[in-house]
Design a protein around this motif. Structure first.
Motif, PDB file in Angstrom:
ATOM      1  N   PHE A 184      43.459 -24.172  62.910  1.00 46.63           N
ATOM      2  CA  PHE A 184      42.029 -23.886  62.836  1.00 46.63           C
ATOM      3  C   PHE A 184      41.235 -25.087  62.338  1.00 46.63           C
ATOM      4  O   PHE A 184      40.158 -25.387  62.862  1.00 46.63           O
ATOM      5  N   ASP A 185      41.738 -25.774  61.310  1.00 44.53           N
ATOM      6  CA  ASP A 185      41.023 -26.936  60.775  1.00 44.53           C
ATOM      7  C   ASP A 185      40.874 -28.023  61.834  1.00 44.53           C
ATOM      8  O   ASP A 185      39.873 -28.741  61.863  1.00 44.53           O
ATOM      9  N   GLY A 186      41.854 -28.129  62.714  1.00 42.35           N
ATOM     10  CA  GLY A 186      41.811 -29.172  63.726  1.00 42.35           C
ATOM     11  C   GLY A 186      41.021 -28.809  64.971  1.00 42.35           C
ATOM     12  O   GLY A 186      40.369 -29.666  65.565  1.00 42.35           O
ATOM     13  N   TYR A 187      41.057 -27.532  65.363  1.00 34.04           N
ATOM     14  CA  TYR A 187      40.554 -27.165  66.682  1.00 34.04           C
ATOM     15  C   TYR A 187      39.329 -26.262  66.685  1.00 34.04           C
ATOM     16  O   TYR A 187      38.540 -26.293  67.640  1.00 34.04           O
ATOM     17  N   THR A 212      43.311 -40.903  82.032  1.00 37.85           N
ATOM     18  CA  THR A 212      43.446 -39.466  81.784  1.00 37.85           C
ATOM     19  C   THR A 212      42.073 -38.818  81.685  1.00 37.85           C
ATOM     20  O   THR A 212      41.087 -39.472  81.345  1.00 37.85           O
ATOM     21  N   TYR A 213      42.044 -37.528  81.973  1.00 43.63           N
ATOM     22  CA  TYR A 213      40.798 -36.757  81.904  1.00 43.63           C
ATOM     23  C   TYR A 213      40.753 -36.078  80.547  1.00 43.63           C
ATOM     24  O   TYR A 213      41.642 -35.299  80.200  1.00 43.63           O
ATOM     25  N   LYS A 214      39.699 -36.363  79.766  1.00 41.45           N
ATOM     26  CA  LYS A 214      39.689 -36.026  78.348  1.00 41.45           C
ATOM     27  C   LYS A 214      38.412 -35.293  77.936  1.00 41.45           C
ATOM     28  O   LYS A 214      37.386 -35.380  78.611  1.00 41.45           O
ATOM     29  N   ILE A 215      38.518 -34.627  76.796  1.00 43.03           N
ATOM     30  CA  ILE A 215      37.354 -34.032  76.143  1.00 43.03           C
ATOM     31  C   ILE A 215      36.614 -35.138  75.393  1.00 43.03           C
ATOM     32  O   ILE A 215      37.228 -35.905  74.645  1.00 43.03           O
ATOM     33  N   ILE A 216      35.307 -35.225  75.589  1.00 42.65           N
ATOM     34  CA  ILE A 216      34.528 -36.285  74.928  1.00 42.65           C
ATOM     35  C   ILE A 216      33.560 -35.725  73.890  1.00 42.65           C
ATOM     36  O   ILE A 216      32.837 -36.482  73.250  1.00 42.65           O
ATOM     37  N   ARG A 217      33.557 -34.415  73.705  1.00 44.93           N
ATOM     38  CA  ARG A 217      32.781 -33.789  72.622  1.00 44.93           C
ATOM     39  C   ARG A 217      33.776 -33.146  71.671  1.00 44.93           C
ATOM     40  O   ARG A 217      34.438 -32.172  72.028  1.00 44.93           O
ATOM     41  N   PHE A 218      33.888 -33.677  70.472  1.00 49.38           N
ATOM     42  CA  PHE A 218      34.907 -33.186  69.542  1.00 49.38           C
ATOM     43  C   PHE A 218      34.482 -33.470  68.115  1.00 49.38           C
ATOM     44  O   PHE A 218      33.605 -34.306  67.855  1.00 49.38           O
ATOM     45  N   GLU A 219      35.119 -32.773  67.187  1.00 51.25           N
ATOM     46  CA  GLU A 219      34.823 -32.959  65.771  1.00 51.25           C
ATOM     47  C   GLU A 219      35.736 -34.038  65.181  1.00 51.25           C
ATOM     48  O   GLU A 219      36.652 -34.533  65.839  1.00 51.25           O
ATOM     49  N   SER A 220      35.504 -34.370  63.923  1.00 47.29           N
ATOM     50  CA  SER A 220      36.104 -35.562  63.320  1.00 47.29           C
ATOM     51  C   SER A 220      37.621 -35.500  63.162  1.00 47.29           C
ATOM     52  O   SER A 220      38.249 -36.524  62.897  1.00 47.29           O
ATOM     53  N   HIS A 221      38.222 -34.332  63.320  1.00 49.18           N
ATOM     54  CA  HIS A 221      39.688 -34.232  63.221  1.00 49.18           C
ATOM     55  C   HIS A 221      40.371 -35.132  64.256  1.00 49.18           C
ATOM     56  O   HIS A 221      41.465 -35.636  64.015  1.00 49.18           O
ATOM     57  N   ALA A 223      40.703 -38.411  66.969  1.00 50.19           N
ATOM     58  CA  ALA A 223      40.285 -39.770  67.321  1.00 50.19           C
ATOM     59  C   ALA A 223      39.962 -39.793  68.807  1.00 50.19           C
ATOM     60  O   ALA A 223      40.580 -39.083  69.598  1.00 50.19           O
ATOM     61  N   ALA A 224      39.013 -40.618  69.184  1.00 46.61           N
ATOM     62  CA  ALA A 224      38.552 -40.646  70.582  1.00 46.61           C
ATOM     63  C   ALA A 224      39.687 -40.939  71.558  1.00 46.61           C
ATOM     64  O   ALA A 224      39.657 -40.494  72.704  1.00 46.61           O
ATOM     65  N   THR A 225      40.685 -41.702  71.119  1.00 49.67           N
ATOM     66  CA  THR A 225      41.780 -42.088  72.006  1.00 49.67           C
ATOM     67  C   THR A 225      42.977 -41.144  71.911  1.00 49.67           C
ATOM     68  O   THR A 225      43.996 -41.389  72.557  1.00 49.67           O
ATOM     69  N   SER A 226      42.859 -40.080  71.140  1.00 46.77           N
ATOM     70  CA  SER A 226      43.989 -39.187  70.927  1.00 46.77           C
ATOM     71  C   SER A 226      44.408 -38.485  72.221  1.00 46.77           C
ATOM     72  O   SER A 226      43.568 -37.925  72.935  1.00 46.77           O
ATOM     73  N   PRO A 227      45.697 -38.473  72.536  1.00 42.46           N
ATOM     74  CA  PRO A 227      46.167 -37.722  73.707  1.00 42.46           C
ATOM     75  C   PRO A 227      45.982 -36.214  73.541  1.00 42.46           C
ATOM     76  O   PRO A 227      46.050 -35.478  74.528  1.00 42.46           O
ATOM     77  N   LEU A 228      45.747 -35.756  72.305  1.00 36.82           N
ATOM     78  CA  LEU A 228      45.494 -34.331  72.068  1.00 36.82           C
ATOM     79  C   LEU A 228      44.208 -33.868  72.737  1.00 36.82           C
ATOM     80  O   LEU A 228      44.010 -32.662  72.934  1.00 36.82           O
ATOM     81  N   LEU A 229      43.336 -34.829  73.088  1.00 35.26           N
ATOM     82  CA  LEU A 229      42.087 -34.497  73.766  1.00 35.26           C
ATOM     83  C   LEU A 229      42.234 -34.451  75.281  1.00 35.26           C
ATOM     84  O   LEU A 229      41.277 -34.084  75.979  1.00 35.26           O
ATOM     85  N   THR A 235      44.246 -27.657  76.132  1.00 39.37           N
ATOM     86  CA  THR A 235      44.250 -26.252  76.529  1.00 39.37           C
ATOM     87  C   THR A 235      45.602 -25.595  76.262  1.00 39.37           C
ATOM     88  O   THR A 235      45.669 -24.419  75.901  1.00 39.37           O
ATOM     89  N   LYS A 236      46.687 -26.344  76.410  1.00 41.15           N
ATOM     90  CA  LYS A 236      48.012 -25.794  76.119  1.00 41.15           C
ATOM     91  C   LYS A 236      48.144 -25.455  74.637  1.00 41.15           C
ATOM     92  O   LYS A 236      48.643 -24.377  74.277  1.00 41.15           O
ATOM     93  N   GLU A 237      47.699 -26.347  73.762  1.00 38.95           N
ATOM     94  CA  GLU A 237      47.787 -26.095  72.319  1.00 38.95           C
ATOM     95  C   GLU A 237      46.922 -24.895  71.929  1.00 38.95           C
ATOM     96  O   GLU A 237      47.358 -24.028  71.163  1.00 38.95           O
TER      97      GLU A 237
END
Length: 266
Positions: A184-187, A212-221, A223-229, A235-237
């Motif tokens: 929850f804190d991360g997502y 890669t196709y990424k999310i570009i609107r995100f909170e501070s948890h 990093a812009a280059t994170s593969p988690l985006l 969506t899997k996580e």
């Protein structure tokens, strides 16, 4: 597709038992009429949660699990894109075929279905708050005009504040929710930021970094280059952790209210 039958049946058993034994109060209903404990409305709430989650699964499998990052980054070499999916839910089978031979149209379809995924997940979380406030005494108190729903991040915040002030104790509900704090804190804030952007704005909030196709609107948890985006990873996580949370919350609500001396809301 996901099956919540075991946890759902345990929850329904508790509610049915409380209704039959007249262990029902109106303490929450007096604050918000939609929190009345009525078995058909309760089943409809569970149906809504589970139906929306299965829709999110279908969106993920059809559009995101094998997303073509190259096409979305401007390289049409692998077109046409084809996905042939078969979904099985109990004895029901649904086949869905998705084929696209145009790069811009493929991008538009991914963008629109990501929006649907975020809106559906956000709705599920708000329905889970409603479920909690049907089964247990309210956490968020509003004035004479309660909102249609309460976001899960508000519910978590209010619950933690009430516990810190000594108005509520650490119990099974707080233990359940705290068990998902890392997720929850991360997502959660990113999900709601995206949700609000889609409802009130027009940006797609997705873009390619050339690979890669990424999310570009995100909170501070993040990093812009994170593969988690990456759209497929994100969506899997969200899907996996949401499935876990639904099962955990169903079980928690059943246990927290099952004692024969307790009334609902417990």
């Amino acid at each position: 597709m996901s099956n919540f039958a075991a946890a759902r049946n345990a929850l329904l058993s508790v509610v049915n038992r409380k209704i039959l034994s007249s262990k029902i109060t109106t303490v929450n209903k007096d604050i918000n009429k939609k929190l009345e404990i009525e078995i058909n409305a309760f089943k409809s709430l569970l149906d809504g949660i589970e139906g929306k989650f299965r829709k999110c699964e279908m969106l993920y499998i059809t559009y995101f699990e094998n997303i073509d990052h190259a096409v979305l980054s401007g390289n049409p070499a692998t077109l046409p894109y084809l996905m042939d999916c078969t979904f099985i839910d109990g004895t029901a089978t649904l086949r869905q075929v998705f084929e696209c031979d145009d790069r811009l149209l493929y991008k538009e379809i991914i963008d629109m279905n990501f929006q649907s995924f975020i809106l559906m997940i956000s709705s599920i979380y708000e329905c889970l708050v409603t479920l909690s406030e049907v089964m247990l005494k309210k956490v968020i108190i509003h004035g004479n005009k309660p909102p249609q729903s309460s976001p899960l991040h508000d519910y978590r915040t209010f619950l933690k504040i009430l516990i810190s002030l000594g108005y509520r104790r650490n119990d099974e509900l707080s233990t359940c929710i705290n068990g998902f704090d890392a997720y929850f804190d991360g997502y959660l804030l990113t999900i709601y930021s995206l949700r609000n952007s889609f409802v009130h704005g027009y940006n797609q909030n997705l873009a390619s970094d050339t690979l890669t196709y990424k999310i570009i609107r995100f909170e501070s948890h993040f990093a812009a280059t994170s593969p988690l985006l990456n759209v497929d990873v994100f969506t899997k996580e969200v899907l996996d952790r949401s499935r876990d949370f639904i099962n955990s919350l169903y079980g928690t609500l059943a246990r927290a209210s099952s004692h024969y001396r307790k009334s609902l809301p417990a």
